[in-house]
Design a protein around this motif. Sequence first.
Motif, PDB file in Angstrom:
ATOM      1  N   ALA A   1       0.826  -0.955  -0.002  1.00 21.22           N
ATOM      2  CA  ALA A   1      -0.084  -0.038  -0.060  1.00 21.22           C
ATOM      3  C   ALA A   1       0.900   1.240  -0.143  1.00 21.22           C
ATOM      4  N   GLU A   2       1.904   1.087   0.790  1.00 22.51           N
ATOM      5  CA  GLU A   2       2.634   2.537   0.847  1.00 22.51           C
ATOM      6  C   GLU A   2       3.601   2.624  -0.502  1.00 22.51           C
ATOM      7  N   ALA A   3       3.917   1.547  -1.124  1.00 17.64           N
ATOM      8  CA  ALA A   3       4.617   1.702  -2.364  1.00 17.64           C
ATOM      9  C   ALA A   3       3.780   2.158  -3.364  1.00 17.64           C
ATOM     10  N   ASN A   4       2.511   2.114  -3.243  1.00 18.97           N
ATOM     11  CA  ASN A   4       1.579   2.380  -4.550  1.00 18.97           C
ATOM     12  C   ASN A   4       0.501   3.501  -3.856  1.00 18.97           C
ATOM     13  N   ASP A   5       0.788   4.144  -3.073  1.00 17.69           N
ATOM     14  CA  ASP A   5      -0.215   5.336  -2.322  1.00 17.69           C
ATOM     15  C   ASP A   5      -1.269   5.069  -2.164  1.00 17.69           C
ATOM     16  N   CYS A   6      -1.718   3.750  -1.549  1.00 16.29           N
ATOM     17  CA  CYS A   6      -2.913   3.341  -1.223  1.00 16.29           C
ATOM     18  C   CYS A   6      -3.328   4.028  -0.065  1.00 16.29           C
ATOM     19  N   GLU A   7      -4.618   3.913   0.219  1.00 16.11           N
ATOM     20  CA  GLU A   7      -5.269   4.750   1.721  1.00 16.11           C
ATOM     21  C   GLU A   7      -5.471   3.786   2.375  1.00 16.11           C
ATOM     22  N   ALA A   8      -5.742   2.580   2.242  1.00 20.34           N
ATOM     23  CA  ALA A   8      -6.409   1.638   3.174  1.00 20.34           C
ATOM     24  C   ALA A   8      -5.907   0.416   2.665  1.00 20.34           C
ATOM     25  N   VAL A   9      -6.039  -0.878   3.596  1.00 23.38           N
ATOM     26  CA  VAL A   9      -5.877  -2.260   3.558  1.00 23.38           C
ATOM     27  C   VAL A   9      -7.218  -2.893   3.998  1.00 23.38           C
TER      28      VAL A   9
ATOM     29  N   VAL B   1      -2.290   5.057   6.200  1.00 22.49           N
ATOM     30  CA  VAL B   1      -2.867   3.744   5.328  1.00 22.49           C
ATOM     31  C   VAL B   1      -3.804   3.359   6.769  1.00 22.49           C
ATOM     32  N   GLU B   2      -5.187   3.139   6.266  1.00 21.78           N
ATOM     33  CA  GLU B   2      -6.174   2.809   7.205  1.00 21.78           C
ATOM     34  C   GLU B   2      -6.271   1.308   7.126  1.00 21.78           C
ATOM     35  N   ILE B   3      -6.189   0.453   8.327  1.00 25.03           N
ATOM     36  CA  ILE B   3      -6.479  -0.943   8.331  1.00 25.03           C
ATOM     37  C   ILE B   3      -8.027  -1.218   8.326  1.00 25.03           C
ATOM     38  N   ARG B   4      -8.654  -1.851   7.465  1.00 25.63           N
ATOM     39  CA  ARG B   4     -10.000  -1.898   7.283  1.00 25.63           C
ATOM     40  C   ARG B   4     -10.474  -3.384   7.476  1.00 25.63           C
ATOM     41  N   ALA B   5     -11.296  -3.642   8.191  1.00 27.71           N
ATOM     42  CA  ALA B   5     -12.046  -5.026   8.593  1.00 27.71           C
ATOM     43  C   ALA B   5     -13.629  -4.626   8.530  1.00 27.71           C
ATOM     44  N   PRO B   6     -13.975  -4.597   7.415  1.00 26.07           N
ATOM     45  CA  PRO B   6     -15.488  -4.141   7.158  1.00 26.07           C
ATOM     46  C   PRO B   6     -16.581  -5.059   7.931  1.00 26.07           C
ATOM     47  N   PHE B   7     -16.287  -6.450   7.888  1.00 26.08           N
ATOM     48  CA  PHE B   7     -17.039  -7.466   8.707  1.00 26.08           C
ATOM     49  C   PHE B   7     -16.449  -7.967  10.256  1.00 26.08           C
ATOM     50  N   ALA B   8     -15.790  -7.284  10.501  1.00 23.99           N
ATOM     51  CA  ALA B   8     -15.431  -7.497  12.054  1.00 23.99           C
ATOM     52  C   ALA B   8     -16.348  -7.795  12.967  1.00 23.99           C
TER      53      ALA B   8
END
Length: 233
Positions: free
Chosen positions: A117-125, A162-169
């Motif tokens: 994510a950091e290498a590709n400028d992603c905002e979330a995982v 980078v935000e860690i997202r677990a939408p179904f947690a």
Amino acid sequence: MTESTSKRAVVLVSGGMDSATAAYEAQAEGYDLYLLHTSYGQETEDKEYECAERLAEEVDAADFLRIETDHLAAIGGSSLTDDEMDIADADLDSESVPTSYVPFRNANLLAMAVSYAEANDCEAVFIGAHTEDFSGYPDCRPAFFDAFQGVVDAGTRDDTHVEIRAPFAELSKTDIAERGVELGVPYEDTWSCYRAESPACGTCDACAFRLKAFQNVGVRDPIEYERRPEYAD
């Protein structure tokens, strides 16, 4: 030249239904998808890779990265990677850590995902963990993801967010199946079985939770099973 304003997210994709639904959820939120699949010596890694690659095509992923690593298998301690350990039949009422638990696997996977994510400028995982996971897997608990977020914040560049997202947690696998049907997730191209690459056994933990979820929402699971026990509540 105008700088792109699109959002980007890495999705950890195992080839299974939870991560496929997480990918569709991220896409529904407007993210361009960077899919990360890891093969680490699990019994059904070829089938899982095939399904993950197909998912990348279905969601028109901006990028698809497969990482092959053998360190989790070399470490051992899991029936998924150790030929000397049997994969147990399902016990959906058990609250003990199952033999299929790969020691601290999600920390390893999330670390790679954050690097990607950091290498590709992603905002979330995004990761597809849910409540029935963390009843048996300690690295699927919301507290783990909260703690890992602190690691990400402390260990990346100051301008990286980078935000860690677990939408179904806080959801069940039944909730995931229901949401996936609503989103049109092609579950026929996903795989959950711990034991076999075709047909699915129907009796390991992963098969049991999956079958139970589909049975609860009244939809027939589209993959092939050697056995289809009734698991619905």
